[in-house]
Scaffold this motif. Structure first.
Motif, PDB file in Angstrom:
ATOM      1  N   GLY A 214      21.778   9.316  39.257  1.00 46.09           N
ATOM      2  CA  GLY A 214      20.785  10.400  39.326  1.00 46.09           C
ATOM      3  C   GLY A 214      19.385   9.870  39.108  1.00 46.09           C
ATOM      4  O   GLY A 214      18.448  10.216  39.832  1.00 46.09           O
ATOM      5  N   LEU A 215      19.228   9.017  38.128  1.00 42.86           N
ATOM      6  CA  LEU A 215      17.933   8.417  37.860  1.00 42.86           C
ATOM      7  C   LEU A 215      17.504   7.514  39.005  1.00 42.86           C
ATOM      8  O   LEU A 215      16.336   7.515  39.408  1.00 42.86           O
ATOM      9  N   ALA A 216      18.442   6.786  39.566  1.00 43.47           N
ATOM     10  CA  ALA A 216      18.120   5.917  40.699  1.00 43.47           C
ATOM     11  C   ALA A 216      17.674   6.736  41.907  1.00 43.47           C
ATOM     12  O   ALA A 216      16.755   6.348  42.634  1.00 43.47           O
ATOM     13  N   PHE A 217      18.292   7.890  42.125  1.00 41.04           N
ATOM     14  CA  PHE A 217      17.902   8.759  43.232  1.00 41.04           C
ATOM     15  C   PHE A 217      16.477   9.280  43.038  1.00 41.04           C
ATOM     16  O   PHE A 217      15.672   9.304  43.970  1.00 41.04           O
ATOM     17  N   ILE A 218      16.138   9.684  41.829  1.00 44.26           N
ATOM     18  CA  ILE A 218      14.787  10.197  41.548  1.00 44.26           C
ATOM     19  C   ILE A 218      13.748   9.092  41.728  1.00 44.26           C
ATOM     20  O   ILE A 218      12.699   9.311  42.340  1.00 44.26           O
ATOM     21  N   VAL A 219      14.033   7.919  41.209  1.00 42.30           N
ATOM     22  CA  VAL A 219      13.097   6.798  41.354  1.00 42.30           C
ATOM     23  C   VAL A 219      12.935   6.434  42.830  1.00 42.30           C
ATOM     24  O   VAL A 219      11.833   6.174  43.302  1.00 42.30           O
ATOM     25  N   GLY A 220      14.022   6.464  43.586  1.00 37.57           N
ATOM     26  CA  GLY A 220      13.942   6.185  45.016  1.00 37.57           C
ATOM     27  C   GLY A 220      13.082   7.193  45.749  1.00 37.57           C
ATOM     28  O   GLY A 220      12.290   6.843  46.626  1.00 37.57           O
ATOM     29  N   ALA A 221      13.221   8.473  45.405  1.00 40.66           N
ATOM     30  CA  ALA A 221      12.409   9.517  46.044  1.00 40.66           C
ATOM     31  C   ALA A 221      10.932   9.321  45.724  1.00 40.66           C
ATOM     32  O   ALA A 221      10.072   9.481  46.602  1.00 40.66           O
ATOM     33  N   VAL A 222      10.619   8.965  44.492  1.00 35.08           N
ATOM     34  CA  VAL A 222       9.219   8.719  44.111  1.00 35.08           C
ATOM     35  C   VAL A 222       8.662   7.528  44.887  1.00 35.08           C
ATOM     36  O   VAL A 222       7.516   7.570  45.366  1.00 35.08           O
ATOM     37  N   VAL A 223       9.449   6.497  45.051  1.00 39.91           N
ATOM     38  CA  VAL A 223       8.996   5.318  45.805  1.00 39.91           C
ATOM     39  C   VAL A 223       8.718   5.693  47.259  1.00 39.91           C
ATOM     40  O   VAL A 223       7.713   5.268  47.847  1.00 39.91           O
ATOM     41  N   VAL A 224       9.570   6.512  47.862  1.00 37.98           N
ATOM     42  CA  VAL A 224       9.359   6.925  49.254  1.00 37.98           C
ATOM     43  C   VAL A 224       8.090   7.749  49.385  1.00 37.98           C
ATOM     44  O   VAL A 224       7.293   7.557  50.319  1.00 37.98           O
ATOM     45  N   VAL A 225       7.852   8.669  48.453  1.00 38.84           N
ATOM     46  CA  VAL A 225       6.645   9.503  48.512  1.00 38.84           C
ATOM     47  C   VAL A 225       5.393   8.648  48.374  1.00 38.84           C
ATOM     48  O   VAL A 225       4.415   8.824  49.117  1.00 38.84           O
ATOM     49  N   VAL A 226       5.408   7.719  47.449  1.00 35.22           N
ATOM     50  CA  VAL A 226       4.246   6.839  47.267  1.00 35.22           C
ATOM     51  C   VAL A 226       4.028   5.979  48.512  1.00 35.22           C
ATOM     52  O   VAL A 226       2.891   5.776  48.950  1.00 35.22           O
ATOM     53  N   ALA A 227       5.099   5.498  49.121  1.00 30.48           N
ATOM     54  CA  ALA A 227       4.970   4.691  50.336  1.00 30.48           C
ATOM     55  C   ALA A 227       4.377   5.513  51.481  1.00 30.48           C
ATOM     56  O   ALA A 227       3.515   5.028  52.230  1.00 30.48           O
ATOM     57  N   LEU A 228       4.820   6.758  51.626  1.00 28.96           N
ATOM     58  CA  LEU A 228       4.263   7.614  52.682  1.00 28.96           C
ATOM     59  C   LEU A 228       2.782   7.909  52.438  1.00 28.96           C
ATOM     60  O   LEU A 228       1.977   7.891  53.387  1.00 28.96           O
ATOM     61  N   LEU A 229       2.422   8.198  51.201  1.00 27.13           N
ATOM     62  CA  LEU A 229       1.011   8.441  50.899  1.00 27.13           C
ATOM     63  C   LEU A 229       0.165   7.201  51.187  1.00 27.13           C
ATOM     64  O   LEU A 229      -0.926   7.310  51.763  1.00 27.13           O
ATOM     65  N   ALA A 230       0.664   6.047  50.801  1.00 27.61           N
ATOM     66  CA  ALA A 230      -0.076   4.805  51.063  1.00 27.61           C
ATOM     67  C   ALA A 230      -0.226   4.574  52.559  1.00 27.61           C
ATOM     68  O   ALA A 230      -1.291   4.159  53.031  1.00 27.61           O
ATOM     69  N   TYR A 231       0.810   4.869  53.324  1.00 29.21           N
ATOM     70  CA  TYR A 231       0.733   4.681  54.773  1.00 29.21           C
ATOM     71  C   TYR A 231      -0.348   5.578  55.375  1.00 29.21           C
ATOM     72  O   TYR A 231      -1.164   5.131  56.174  1.00 29.21           O
ATOM     73  N   PHE A 232      -0.331   6.858  55.007  1.00 30.96           N
ATOM     74  CA  PHE A 232      -1.301   7.774  55.592  1.00 30.96           C
ATOM     75  C   PHE A 232      -2.721   7.503  55.118  1.00 30.96           C
ATOM     76  O   PHE A 232      -3.678   7.736  55.843  1.00 30.96           O
ATOM     77  N   LEU A 233      -2.877   7.003  53.907  1.00 29.99           N
ATOM     78  CA  LEU A 233      -4.217   6.726  53.407  1.00 29.99           C
ATOM     79  C   LEU A 233      -4.798   5.421  53.950  1.00 29.99           C
ATOM     80  O   LEU A 233      -5.994   5.316  54.189  1.00 29.99           O
ATOM     81  N   PHE A 234      -3.951   4.425  54.136  1.00 29.03           N
ATOM     82  CA  PHE A 234      -4.442   3.103  54.507  1.00 29.03           C
ATOM     83  C   PHE A 234      -4.071   2.672  55.920  1.00 29.03           C
ATOM     84  O   PHE A 234      -4.215   1.507  56.277  1.00 29.03           O
ATOM     85  N   ALA A 235      -3.602   3.584  56.756  1.00 25.36           N
ATOM     86  CA  ALA A 235      -3.148   3.214  58.096  1.00 25.36           C
ATOM     87  C   ALA A 235      -4.309   3.050  59.076  1.00 25.36           C
ATOM     88  O   ALA A 235      -4.095   2.781  60.248  1.00 25.36           O
ATOM     89  N   GLY A 236      -5.504   3.237  58.657  1.00 26.38           N
ATOM     90  CA  GLY A 236      -6.644   3.088  59.554  1.00 26.38           C
ATOM     91  C   GLY A 236      -6.824   4.298  60.453  1.00 26.38           C
ATOM     92  O   GLY A 236      -7.068   4.175  61.637  1.00 26.38           O
ATOM     93  N   ALA A 237      -6.680   5.466  59.888  1.00 25.79           N
ATOM     94  CA  ALA A 237      -6.821   6.696  60.655  1.00 25.79           C
ATOM     95  C   ALA A 237      -8.262   6.831  61.141  1.00 25.79           C
ATOM     96  O   ALA A 237      -9.208   6.369  60.518  1.00 25.79           O
ATOM     97  N   ASP A 238      -8.407   7.479  62.285  1.00 27.79           N
ATOM     98  CA  ASP A 238      -9.718   7.679  62.889  1.00 27.79           C
ATOM     99  C   ASP A 238     -10.429   8.810  62.152  1.00 27.79           C
ATOM    100  O   ASP A 238     -10.083   9.966  62.295  1.00 27.79           O
ATOM    101  N   VAL A 239     -11.413   8.453  61.359  1.00 28.89           N
ATOM    102  CA  VAL A 239     -12.102   9.433  60.553  1.00 28.89           C
ATOM    103  C   VAL A 239     -13.336   9.991  61.265  1.00 28.89           C
ATOM    104  O   VAL A 239     -13.732  11.116  61.043  1.00 28.89           O
ATOM    105  N   ASP A 240     -13.932   9.231  62.160  1.00 31.79           N
ATOM    106  CA  ASP A 240     -15.174   9.675  62.788  1.00 31.79           C
ATOM    107  C   ASP A 240     -14.950  10.640  63.946  1.00 31.79           C
ATOM    108  O   ASP A 240     -15.899  11.160  64.511  1.00 31.79           O
TER     109      ASP A 240
END
Length: 103
Positions: free
Chosen positions: A31-57
């Motif tokens: 159960g703890l491993a599942f929760i930690v895994g979910a947190v890691v996936v969420v952080v990875a997705l946030l990092a991808y969307f923030l640092f993927a070089g999205a077109d801001v202009d």
């Protein structure tokens, strides 16, 4: 005089020793491993969307044109108007039939 046998006391040591053995069972922490895994996936997705070089202009704006919707929209508006008119006439008729003259 000799000591009779009946006066002798048996002095045998009768002490008991109790040994308790406790074994620890290993618990699974899936159960703890599942929760930690979910947190890691969420952080990875946030990092991808923030640092993927999205077109801001806004240089990659998308324009969508829908052609032929004018006739369909006009018909829908006309049908809606007819439905409202019919409902209003039905309500007015019901009010006239239910109205009672008072003196």
């Amino acid at each position: 005089m000799a000591t009779p046998d009946r006066n002798t006391t048996d002095r045998t040591d009768h002490t008991n020793t109790t040994t308790t053995t406790t074994t620890a069972t290993e618990r699974s922490s899936s159960g703890l491993a599942f929760i930690v895994g979910a947190v890691v996936v969420v952080v990875a997705l946030l990092a991808y969307f923030l640092f993927a070089g999205a077109d801001v202009d806004g240089t990659n704006d998308v324009n969508v044109n829908v052609e032929g919707a004018g006739e369909t929209a006009g018909e829908a508006i006309e049908d809606t108007g007819n439905a409202i008119e019919g409902a209003a006439e039905g309500t007015a008729d019901a009010v006239e039939e239910g109205a009672v003259a008072t003196d």
